[in-house]
Scaffold this motif. Structure first.
Motif, PDB file in Angstrom:
ATOM      1  N   GLN A 170       8.024  56.689  60.421  1.00 23.27           N
ATOM      2  CA  GLN A 170       6.909  56.132  59.637  1.00 23.27           C
ATOM      3  C   GLN A 170       6.313  54.903  60.340  1.00 23.27           C
ATOM      4  N   HIS A 190       2.635  55.617  61.655  1.00 25.30           N
ATOM      5  CA  HIS A 190       1.593  55.036  60.802  1.00 25.30           C
ATOM      6  C   HIS A 190       1.251  53.589  61.163  1.00 25.30           C
ATOM      7  N   ARG A 236       0.669  53.791  65.351  1.00 23.33           N
ATOM      8  CA  ARG A 236      -0.285  54.874  65.643  1.00 23.33           C
ATOM      9  C   ARG A 236       0.093  55.702  66.878  1.00 23.33           C
ATOM     10  N   GLN A 295      -0.980  62.034  56.017  1.00 21.16           N
ATOM     11  CA  GLN A 295      -1.053  60.754  55.314  1.00 21.16           C
ATOM     12  C   GLN A 295       0.366  60.218  55.151  1.00 21.16           C
ATOM     13  N   ALA A 296       0.478  58.913  54.991  1.00 14.28           N
ATOM     14  CA  ALA A 296       1.806  58.285  54.948  1.00 14.28           C
ATOM     15  C   ALA A 296       2.714  58.901  53.889  1.00 14.28           C
TER      16      ALA A 296
END
Length: 157
Positions: free
Chosen positions: A33, A37, A40, A110-111
């Motif tokens: 994660q 996120h 990147r 998406q996260a």
């Protein structure tokens, strides 16, 4: 009576493995994660780094806390570590495929989506890894025990 204690040992090792496997999986999920996120990084790069770090931790935790192996010689530990990492190659391919298909191809990136994907991924891989790790560490324990038995019987003579 021995069968009961042996099955308890298997249940115990599975529960301990599950606990430490959860820790390694949590490391995998958190690192992924953060890299994917926050920094990147590309999905497959972030996933690979997380996988490697989590599996090095997993090897140590399995060896010391789950299967409680005595310290082997350098050669035995190299063979054991090589077997462990080789067995994880299968789950690495499964892990990459799972994340590539869902996060990249199906655009579930998406996260919150990748968090759920990684958790599902880690549960599946955890079960596969348990049975492979158990076989590897049981084999390693047998080899160490044989070496120590030979050493002790040589000393007795």
């Amino acid at each position: 009576m021995k069968k009961l204690s042996k099955s308890n040992f298997n249940l115990r090792s599975f529960l301990v493995y599950s606990f430490f496997g959860f820790l390694a999986s949590a490391v995998n999920v958190v690192i992924f994660q953060l890299l994917y996120h926050n920094l990147r990084l590309i999905n497959l790069v972030a996933n690979s780094i997380a996988f490697i770090l989590a599996n090095v931790l997993s090897y140590y935790l399995n060896r010391v806390f789950v299967f409680k192996l005595p310290k082997g010689n350098l050669h035995e530990m190299f063979v054991e570590f090589s077997s462990f990492i080789s067995s994880r190659t299968l789950t690495y391919v499964l892990d990459l495929s799972f994340m590539f298909i869902f996060a990249t191809i199906l655009k579930m990136n998406q996260a919150n989506q990748t968090l759920i994907l990684k958790i599902i991924d880690q549960i599946i891989l955890g079960l596969v890894n348990y049975f492979m790790s158990r076989a590897i560490f049981n084999n390693s324990e047998r080899r160490i025990h044989e070496r120590l038995t030979k050493k002790n019987s040589s000393a007795d003579q």
